[in-house]
Design an enzyme around this catalytic site. Structure first.
Site, mmCIF file in Angstrom:
data_model
loop_
_atom_site.group_PDB
_atom_site.id
_atom_site.type_symbol
_atom_site.label_atom_id
_atom_site.label_comp_id
_atom_site.label_asym_id
_atom_site.label_seq_id
_atom_site.Cartn_x
_atom_site.Cartn_y
_atom_site.Cartn_z
ATOM 1 N N GLU A 133 27.272 17.724 -103.151
ATOM 2 C CA GLU A 133 26.094 18.611 -103.226
ATOM 3 C C GLU A 133 26.402 19.809 -104.129
ATOM 4 O O GLU A 133 25.547 20.264 -104.876
ATOM 5 C CB GLU A 133 25.709 19.117 -101.833
ATOM 6 C CG GLU A 133 25.204 18.043 -100.882
ATOM 7 C CD GLU A 133 23.783 17.602 -101.196
ATOM 8 O OE1 GLU A 133 23.457 17.390 -102.372
ATOM 9 O OE2 GLU A 133 23.002 17.454 -100.234
ATOM 10 N N THR A 188 16.750 22.552 -106.578
ATOM 11 C CA THR A 188 17.407 23.010 -105.346
ATOM 12 C C THR A 188 18.144 24.317 -105.582
ATOM 13 O O THR A 188 18.068 25.247 -104.776
ATOM 14 C CB THR A 188 18.375 21.925 -104.812
ATOM 15 O OG1 THR A 188 17.603 20.739 -104.591
ATOM 16 C CG2 THR A 188 19.013 22.336 -103.508
HETATM 17 N N1 HSE Z 1 19.316 23.126 -96.688
HETATM 18 C C1 HSE Z 1 19.174 22.882 -98.088
HETATM 19 C C2 HSE Z 1 18.179 23.856 -98.655
HETATM 20 C C3 HSE Z 1 18.727 21.477 -98.317
HETATM 21 O O1 HSE Z 1 17.132 24.037 -98.027
HETATM 22 O O2 HSE Z 1 18.442 24.435 -99.699
HETATM 23 C C4 HSE Z 1 18.564 21.168 -99.779
HETATM 24 O O3 HSE Z 1 18.405 19.805 -99.956
#
Ligand code: HSE
Length: 316
Positions: A133, A188
């Protein structure tokens, strides 16, 4: 050096956060699954190939693809001279907020753990998968990877990291509505920049209470209780501008008797949790799509159910 060997693993997509559980809660979803095959190589390489309906345009560099860093970390752990050839069958659409990169990282990590006979415990595997990630979104969040690895509803918490997973109630349906909006590739990472570095006690107290209600709701199999906690005082208020019409879509879902609704991970999809023994999830999906269209946003929906964890589908 271990002889020629290959292992193939399937890992499901997921929804993260569930409102109050920012970066801590995940739920594996059965709609899509990536398949990752890892095969030993005789030199210390990490080579990535991508196939499948959503493979186009994804990076094959091991520094950028979410399979690369976990593969390297596990090769280092093994102290073997082998390398690995990774083939990703990309079946999870990226960019929808359904943990696509996390599922690839989870499948690769699970497959490598088996291939190299490392027998690492789940918490360790989640941490290693989260390196993927970091490569794809700049942050090693553990919620999506833990859901894809362990299955069901997952809480990833603490320092050092611990994870706990539990089966979701069989009567839980998850409606996923995806607005058809243009998003930057680093969606993201941009969404994470909107989350404040510090929060007030008031927001923390709100989220602690709601997150506890969600966790207890899963433990009791009480979908109304789960839904009652799906409100967020930390990330959603700053992120909702990324999902045009979100507030109204959520309101419409709740008025149509969804138990709760939230932005799925970093968005832009919106999830609604529904007790399918009491409500028709498709009807709620249609209501949400209609509400998006009132905001001039086209969207599509599907209904899915919670899924299990990563599993080996072929290995020698
Ligand atoms: N918890 C993370 C966010 C998940 O909300 O940024 C991203 O896929």
């Amino acid at each position: 050096m271990i002889p020629d060997k290959a292992v193939k693993v399937e890992a499901y997509c997921s929804t993260a956060n569930l409102g109050a559980g920012f970066d801590a809660f995940g739920l594996a979803l059965g709609k899509y699954a990536d398949r990752v095959q890892v095969k030993t190589a005789r030199t210390r390489i990490v080579k990535i190939m991508i196939l499948g309906p959503y493979g186009r345009g994804l990076p094959i560099s091991p520094d950028k693809n979410s399979a690369g860093p976990p593969a390297r970390a596990l090769l280092d752990r093994s102290r073997l001279d082998n390398g690995v050839e990774i083939t990703i069958e990309k079946n999870i659409p990226p960019g929808l907020g359904l943990g696509s990169s996390g599922a690839t990282a989870a499948a690769c990590t699970h497959a490598m753990n088996h291939l190299l006979e490392l027998h690492l415990p789940p918490d360790e595997l989640v941490k290693i998968a989260s390196l993927g990630e970091a490569a794809s979104s700049g942050s090693a969040h553990t919620d999506n990877v833990s859901a894809s690895l362990l299955g069901g509803f997952v809480i990833a918490y603490g320092d050092p990291l611990r994870t706990i997973s539990t089966r979701a109630p069989a009567k839980l349906s998850v409606v996923v509505v995806s607005p058809n909006i243009r998003l930057p590739k680093n969606k993201t990472s941009l969404a994470r920049k909107l989350v404040p570095k510090t929060i007030g006690v008031k927001e923390a107290v709100l989220n602690i209470g709601r997150a506890s209600a969600i966790a207890l709701g899963f433990a009791r199999g009480d979908i109304e209780l789960i839904g009652s906690g799906m409100e967020d005082a930390i990330a959603e208020p700053r992120r909702e501008k990324l999902v045009p019409g979100y507030k109204m879509v959520k309101k419409a879902a709740l008025s149509a008797h969804a138990s709760g609704a939230a932005i799925s991970g970093a968005g832009p999809s919106v999830v609604a949790f529904v007790d399918k023994t009491k409500q028709d999830p498709k009807k709620i999906g249609r209501v949400m799509v209609k509400e998006f269209s009132k905001n001039n946003v086209e969207s599509t929906f599907f209904v899915t159910s919670p899924a299990g964890g990563a599993r080996i589908i072929r290995g020698n």
